[in-house]
Design an enzyme around this catalytic site. Sequence first.
Site, mmCIF file in Angstrom:
data_model
loop_
_atom_site.group_PDB
_atom_site.id
_atom_site.type_symbol
_atom_site.label_atom_id
_atom_site.label_comp_id
_atom_site.label_asym_id
_atom_site.label_seq_id
_atom_site.Cartn_x
_atom_site.Cartn_y
_atom_site.Cartn_z
ATOM 1 C CE1 TYR A 47 33.764 34.870 58.607
ATOM 2 C CE2 TYR A 47 31.889 33.446 59.070
ATOM 3 C CZ TYR A 47 32.474 34.492 58.357
ATOM 4 O OH TYR A 47 31.746 35.148 57.396
ATOM 5 C CD GLU A 49 35.548 37.993 61.083
ATOM 6 O OE1 GLU A 49 35.400 36.806 61.477
ATOM 7 O OE2 GLU A 49 34.635 38.709 60.635
ATOM 8 C CG ASP A 193 50.592 45.700 41.925
ATOM 9 O OD1 ASP A 193 50.934 44.501 41.964
ATOM 10 O OD2 ASP A 193 49.468 46.074 41.546
ATOM 11 C CB THR A 219 48.241 38.361 42.654
ATOM 12 O OG1 THR A 219 49.177 38.465 41.575
ATOM 13 C CG2 THR A 219 47.214 39.465 42.554
ATOM 14 C CE LYS A 222 48.260 38.946 37.904
ATOM 15 N NZ LYS A 222 47.735 39.476 39.165
ATOM 16 N NE ARG A 228 42.163 32.914 40.128
ATOM 17 C CZ ARG A 228 42.678 33.665 39.145
ATOM 18 N NH1 ARG A 228 42.457 34.947 39.104
ATOM 19 N NH2 ARG A 228 43.403 33.124 38.198
HETATM 20 N N1 DSN Z 1 44.046 40.873 35.749
HETATM 21 C C1 DSN Z 1 45.455 40.849 36.014
HETATM 22 C C2 DSN Z 1 46.254 40.711 34.780
HETATM 23 O O1 DSN Z 1 45.798 40.006 33.903
HETATM 24 O O2 DSN Z 1 47.323 41.274 34.676
HETATM 25 C C3 DSN Z 1 45.906 41.996 36.814
HETATM 26 O O3 DSN Z 1 45.195 42.015 37.981
#
Ligand code: DSN
Length: 406
Positions: A47, A49, A193, A219, A222, A228
């Site tokens: 933990y 925080e 984003d 994110t 990707k 993730r």
């Molecule tokens: N679920 C993602 C995508 O497939 O683009 C976006 O968050």
Amino acid sequence: MISDERVAQAIKSEEERQQNVLELIPSENLASKAVREALASVFTNKYSEGYPHKRYYGGNEFVDVVEELAVERAKKLFGCEHANVQPYSGSPANLEVYAALLELGDKAMALSFSGGGHLTHGSPVNFSGRAYHFIHYSVDPETEQLDYDAIEALAKKEKPKLVLSGYTAYPRQIDFKRFAEIARAVNAYSMADIAHIAGLIAGGIHPSPFPFTDVVTTTTHKTLRGPRGAIIMCKEALAKKIDKAVFPGYQGGPHENVIAAKAVAFGEALKPEFKDYARQTVANAKELASGLQGHGFRLVSGGTDTHLMIIDLTDKDVTGKQAERALDAAGITVNANTIPFDKRKPWDPSGIRLGTPVLTTRGMKEKEMAGVALFIAKAVESIGDEAALNQIREQVKELCSRFPTE
Ligand code: DSN
């Protein structure tokens, strides 16, 4: 070694599935062994925080090391002034930015869902759409691309407090400088984003939102090829607001095992070979796009500048879900996706979305993309013909065997 037999068996089966299929979902990738080792590390026990050197729990001296490393590498990779590496994933990261910069009910502007926006960009079925007053711009009906003059005119009319760019299903380059100018002209925050294109930006193949944009979320799993999770980057002047919105505003204990894995992934993305990866991902997407067009598929906006493309299946008399299922049976994984101004519902829309991040990580190049386009065309023609789909699946497996996932 996982001693729980049923979980171990599911993991083994998933490893085999990933090896044997052509994974074309553009938001997925294959994280390296080093990233996965960090994820499975003892940091999951802790933990922490708070932020480095200001924690609400003792024993965080090594947690601070990995979190500071992740922050320092994120700043170097994207050339931003401040980075918060604690967001659990892209959806909370976006809501944290709204919480930091807006009051409930404030006006914000983003791309419509069918045009390629994300659920957290103010969709009425998402909390963002209930908590804030989102005005949605769309793509131009003819070009299916962003029309910056129309977006500017809408911003001047609506006077939002935040203008959001960056999308989940938009195949073209984004002019972040223009977006920042539009936001500035109406005294709004500019937000991007970049979840889908973060790896392309880090690899220098897509223009960066920095230094123009006020706040950027992404994110990390990707095109960036990490674990993730997500991060938020911003100008120094907004750092305190953003940090407070993440913790204690939205989240509790950060997932430090994931943060350690983010640090590893950013280290990998800082290496020169990551630039080759980003370049090849886009080259493969362009090749796949032109192969698909050669087989008579209509692509939204007429092609791609990025890692992804959207096929409009309307003229094939096939729905997105039917194509997704047939391709799955043929060992090709895609997702059904809306097309701009879609007349069908999101559960079974008119298109499918596909991209090249995973195939490129596996080492496939332009040469293989022609074959992949042919498999897709044959599978869509073979809807309902199980024997034909099985035959394609065997050919897909043979191609995959030459490109191991490890
Ligand atoms: N679920 C993602 C995508 O497939 O683009 C976006 O968050």
